[in-house]
Design a protein around this motif. Structure first.
Motif, PDB file in Angstrom:
ATOM      1  N   GLY A  39       0.836  -0.875  -0.098  1.00 20.86           N
ATOM      2  CA  GLY A  39       0.299   0.069  -0.491  1.00 20.86           C
ATOM      3  C   GLY A  39       1.060   1.516  -0.237  1.00 20.86           C
ATOM      4  N   THR A  40       0.057   2.398  -0.255  1.00 23.38           N
ATOM      5  CA  THR A  40       0.744   3.684   0.019  1.00 23.38           C
ATOM      6  C   THR A  40       0.886   4.615   1.110  1.00 23.38           C
ATOM      7  OG1 THR A  40      -1.181   3.793  -2.097  1.00 23.38           O
ATOM      8  CG2 THR A  40       1.376   3.854  -2.641  1.00 23.38           C
ATOM      9  N   ARG A  41      -0.134   4.258   1.274  1.00 21.44           N
ATOM     10  CA  ARG A  41      -0.090   4.498   3.159  1.00 21.44           C
ATOM     11  C   ARG A  41       0.178   3.857   4.227  1.00 21.44           C
ATOM     12  NH1 ARG A  41       0.133  10.292   2.866  1.00 21.44           N
ATOM     13  NH2 ARG A  41      -1.145  11.164   1.257  1.00 21.44           N
ATOM     14  N   SER A  42       0.776   4.144   5.388  1.00 22.07           N
ATOM     15  CA  SER A  42       1.290   3.098   6.158  1.00 22.07           C
ATOM     16  C   SER A  42       0.475   2.947   6.844  1.00 22.07           C
ATOM     17  CB  SER A  42       1.774   3.952   7.404  1.00 22.07           C
ATOM     18  OG  SER A  42       2.200   5.223   8.247  1.00 22.07           O
ATOM     19  N   ILE A  43       0.593   1.555   7.232  1.00 22.74           N
ATOM     20  CA  ILE A  43      -0.211   1.199   8.989  1.00 22.74           C
ATOM     21  C   ILE A  43      -0.683   1.892   9.998  1.00 22.74           C
ATOM     22  CG2 ILE A  43      -0.097  -1.087  10.209  1.00 22.74           C
ATOM     23  CD1 ILE A  43       1.452  -2.307   8.683  1.00 22.74           C
ATOM     24  N   GLU A  44       0.450   2.932  10.216  1.00 23.17           N
ATOM     25  CA  GLU A  44       0.248   3.297  11.482  1.00 23.17           C
ATOM     26  C   GLU A  44      -0.743   4.880  11.385  1.00 23.17           C
ATOM     27  OE1 GLU A  44       3.040   2.371  10.283  1.00 23.17           O
ATOM     28  OE2 GLU A  44       3.711   0.551  12.269  1.00 23.17           O
ATOM     29  N   GLU A  45       0.179   5.148   9.753  1.00 23.59           N
ATOM     30  CA  GLU A  45      -1.122   6.179   9.422  1.00 23.59           C
ATOM     31  C   GLU A  45      -2.372   5.674   9.275  1.00 23.59           C
ATOM     32  OE1 GLU A  45       0.790   7.877   5.556  1.00 23.59           O
ATOM     33  OE2 GLU A  45      -0.700   9.004   6.035  1.00 23.59           O
ATOM     34  N   LEU A  46      -3.049   4.776   9.080  1.00 25.36           N
ATOM     35  CA  LEU A  46      -4.325   4.492   8.824  1.00 25.36           C
ATOM     36  C   LEU A  46      -4.794   4.015  10.102  1.00 25.36           C
ATOM     37  CD1 LEU A  46      -3.659   2.506   4.483  1.00 25.36           C
ATOM     38  CD2 LEU A  46      -4.945   4.517   5.683  1.00 25.36           C
ATOM     39  N   GLY A  47      -4.292   3.034  10.793  1.00 22.53           N
ATOM     40  CA  GLY A  47      -4.924   3.123  12.326  1.00 22.53           C
ATOM     41  C   GLY A  47      -4.986   4.627  12.970  1.00 22.53           C
ATOM     42  N   ALA A  48      -4.326   5.340  12.386  1.00 19.90           N
ATOM     43  CA  ALA A  48      -4.538   6.429  13.563  1.00 19.90           C
ATOM     44  C   ALA A  48      -6.049   7.252  12.889  1.00 19.90           C
ATOM     45  CB  ALA A  48      -3.410   7.275  13.555  1.00 19.90           C
ATOM     46  N   ILE A  49      -6.103   7.069  11.248  1.00 20.90           N
ATOM     47  CA  ILE A  49      -6.762   7.862  11.000  1.00 20.90           C
ATOM     48  C   ILE A  49      -8.836   7.857  10.803  1.00 20.90           C
ATOM     49  CG2 ILE A  49      -6.148   9.784   9.294  1.00 20.90           C
ATOM     50  CD1 ILE A  49      -6.860   7.646   7.606  1.00 20.90           C
ATOM     51  N   THR A  50      -8.886   6.471  11.862  1.00 20.92           N
ATOM     52  CA  THR A  50     -10.172   6.246  11.735  1.00 20.92           C
ATOM     53  C   THR A  50     -10.731   4.421  12.472  1.00 20.92           C
ATOM     54  OG1 THR A  50     -12.027   4.699  10.092  1.00 20.92           O
ATOM     55  CG2 THR A  50      -9.751   4.396   9.723  1.00 20.92           C
ATOM     56  N   ASP A  51     -11.373   4.215  13.107  1.00 23.65           N
ATOM     57  CA  ASP A  51     -12.268   3.701  13.886  1.00 23.65           C
ATOM     58  C   ASP A  51     -12.800   1.907  13.534  1.00 23.65           C
ATOM     59  OD1 ASP A  51     -10.864   3.802  16.282  1.00 23.65           O
ATOM     60  OD2 ASP A  51     -12.369   5.211  16.994  1.00 23.65           O
ATOM     61  N   ALA A  52     -12.625   2.005  11.625  1.00 27.35           N
ATOM     62  CA  ALA A  52     -13.905   1.426  11.151  1.00 27.35           C
ATOM     63  C   ALA A  52     -12.972  -0.015  10.494  1.00 27.35           C
ATOM     64  CB  ALA A  52     -13.146   2.158   9.399  1.00 27.35           C
ATOM     65  N   PRO A  53     -13.663  -0.918  10.917  1.00 25.13           N
ATOM     66  CA  PRO A  53     -12.656  -3.000  10.227  1.00 25.13           C
ATOM     67  C   PRO A  53     -11.906  -2.137   9.575  1.00 25.13           C
ATOM     68  CG  PRO A  53     -14.925  -2.545  10.629  1.00 25.13           C
ATOM     69  CD  PRO A  53     -14.495  -1.130  10.684  1.00 25.13           C
ATOM     70  N   LYS A  54     -10.393  -2.731  10.134  1.00 22.32           N
ATOM     71  CA  LYS A  54      -9.652  -2.226   9.153  1.00 22.32           C
ATOM     72  C   LYS A  54      -8.772  -4.139   9.557  1.00 22.32           C
ATOM     73  CE  LYS A  54      -7.941   1.028  11.762  1.00 22.32           C
ATOM     74  NZ  LYS A  54      -8.710   1.112  12.218  1.00 22.32           N
ATOM     75  N   LEU A  55      -8.526  -4.300   8.000  1.00 20.79           N
ATOM     76  CA  LEU A  55      -8.061  -5.772   7.467  1.00 20.79           C
ATOM     77  C   LEU A  55      -6.288  -5.830   7.134  1.00 20.79           C
ATOM     78  CD1 LEU A  55      -8.770  -8.361   6.449  1.00 20.79           C
ATOM     79  CD2 LEU A  55      -8.927  -7.758   4.328  1.00 20.79           C
ATOM     80  N   PHE A  56      -5.354  -6.240   7.375  1.00 24.22           N
ATOM     81  CA  PHE A  56      -3.942  -5.825   6.579  1.00 24.22           C
ATOM     82  C   PHE A  56      -3.641  -6.873   6.005  1.00 24.22           C
ATOM     83  CE2 PHE A  56       0.567  -6.232   6.527  1.00 24.22           C
ATOM     84  CZ  PHE A  56       0.968  -4.622   5.929  1.00 24.22           C
TER      85      PHE A  56
END
Ligand SMILES: Cc1cc2nc3c(=O)[nH]c(=O)nc-3n(C[C@H](O)[C@H](O)[C@H](O)COP(=O)(O)O)c2cc1C
Length: 385
Positions: free
Chosen positions: A112-129
């Motif tokens: 991906g082109t955005r980091s795990i940390e950045e995406l973790g911080a911007i939303t509480d939406a369910p996230k799958l890595f």
């Protein structure tokens, strides 16, 4: 084509084609070899008819389902896809925002082109890595630790990409990552100035989840194909999968399961879900379509593991057909990638909103108030389908 005139995936595809330099468009649009599997993935849905029940007294539709430890407000989510900022500068951030708006899950690619940390911080939406098993064990372990820290809900181990698929459109267009200006591609970049200016002036292309680790991984000028062919552990087996499931210790999907035997082994290995997928027809051409394979897999492991159908979904009715056959949920890539490429965040939101409206309308027309009411008596295969 303009965003306000886009109603179906094919319309968003036309918008993306208009906006993107050809190498980028064909990277999203294309599949492996003769693209037989790519096309069958969607045709498989169209080879089965829905049989509605009328006068059913339906009113309010509830599309809720549970996937990988989270409640989703609808049974369709965003499959993980690589390099989203290359398609539009809004990239993964736009997909995360749409997931939050629609109460669904989004997948984040290792590439991906955005980091795990950045995406973790911007939303509480369910996230799958979406993770791969790399040759470098420390890299794989570190990715898992980063996902835990950033509170990702689940991992999806992609198992169908131990070698890159043969995507011949990319050879013809000269697709590299990041894109390089060659005499043949120059004209296409010049003819799509908006994309090209954004690409040149906005934040530099990077693969922040992997670029920090290895000498080769950090050379993002080496193509993604090279990355796959040099960094992935080819010899991964069920012991590797079981070990990863144990180490992660939370909701875990295996992405790229196609056979009934592998579905059973996924249950034995302790996975919470399988994603029946052929990588959107981008890997093994001639592989069966996920929807064609669904019935046999549901009959073998239904009720023992969550079953996600990934590939070919372009319409709300496709999702309903998969659910009626026994799937837990569906996910898709191009259904939102064309929209992202065509119009950024507004495009993704419109595409997913339309799909949700379709699902709601189609549920009313089917006479079903919630997705547990969908069942196989509502499906019929066309002769020769
Ligand atoms: C442009 C593109 C990039 C993708 N990148 C990844 C990836 O990095 N990891 C992965 O597991 N799957 C990847 N996929 C596959 C998707 O997760 C998904 O399986 C596929 O798109 C489903 O088919 P559909 O596009 O017909 O919905 C990619 C697909 C596309 C179209």
């Amino acid at each position: 084509m303009r965003l306000k005139n886009c109603y179906k995936t094919a319309d968003f595809r036309a918008l993306a084609k208009q906006r993107l330099p050809s190498a980028i468009f064909h990277y999203i649009d294309g599949g492996a070899d003769d693209e037989v599997t790519l096309h069958r993935n969607t045709e498989a849905f169209n080879a089965v008819n829905l049989i509605p029940n009328v006068l059913a007294g339906v009113d309010k539709i509830d599309l809720t389902t549970h996937v990988l430890g989270r409640e989703l407000a609808m049974p369709l989510f965003f499959s993980p896809t690589a390099m989203q900022r290359l398609f539009h500068h809004d990239g993964e951030t736009a997909v995360a925002a749409a997931a939050e708006k629609f109460g669904t899950m989004f997948g984040v690619s290792t590439i991906g082109t955005r980091s795990i940390e950045e995406l973790g911080a911007i939303t509480d939406a369910p996230k799958l890595f979406q993770i791969y098993i790399h040759n470098d064990t420390a890299l794989t372990n570190d990715l898992m630790a980063r996902c835990k820290e950033a509170k990702f809900d689940a991992l999806a181990l992609t198992v169908d990409t131990i070698v890159a698929g043969n995507r011949e459109r990319d050879y013809l267009t000269g697709m590299t990552t990041p894109p390089s200006l060659t005499p043949s591609s120059l004209l296409s970049f010049a003819m799509h100035p908006e994309w090209t200016i954004n690409y040149l002036l906005r934040e530099k292309f990077d693969l922040p989840n992997v670029s920090r680790y290895t000498a080769t991984g950090s050379k993002v000028e080496s193509s993604v194909i090279d990355y796959i062919n040099t960094q992935m552990k080819r010899s991964i087996d069920w012991d590797d999968a079981a070990k990863m499931i144990e180490e992660w210790g939370g909701p875990f999907a295996i992405k790229g399961i196609m056979s009934v035997d592998d579905a059973k082994r996924s249950v034995e290995a302790g996975a919470s879900a399988i994603m029946i997928s052929n990588h959107g027809g981008r890997q093994l051409d001639g592989a069966r379509a996920p929807f064609d394979q669904l019935q046999a897999i549901v009959d073998a492991v239904g009720g023992q593991i969550e079953i996600i159908v990934d590939g070919g979904i372009r319409r709300g009715t496709h999702v309903l057909k998969a659910l009626a056959m026994g799937a837990t949920a569906c996910s898709g890539g191009r259904m939102y990638l064309y929209a992202l490429a065509g119009a950024g965040a507004a495009g993704v939101e419109r595409a997913m909103g339309l799909l949700r409206t379709e699902m709601e309308r189609d549920m009313l027309l089917m006479g079903c108030e919630n997705i547990s009411m969908l069942n196989r008596s509502m499906l019929a295969r066309l002769p020769g389908g």
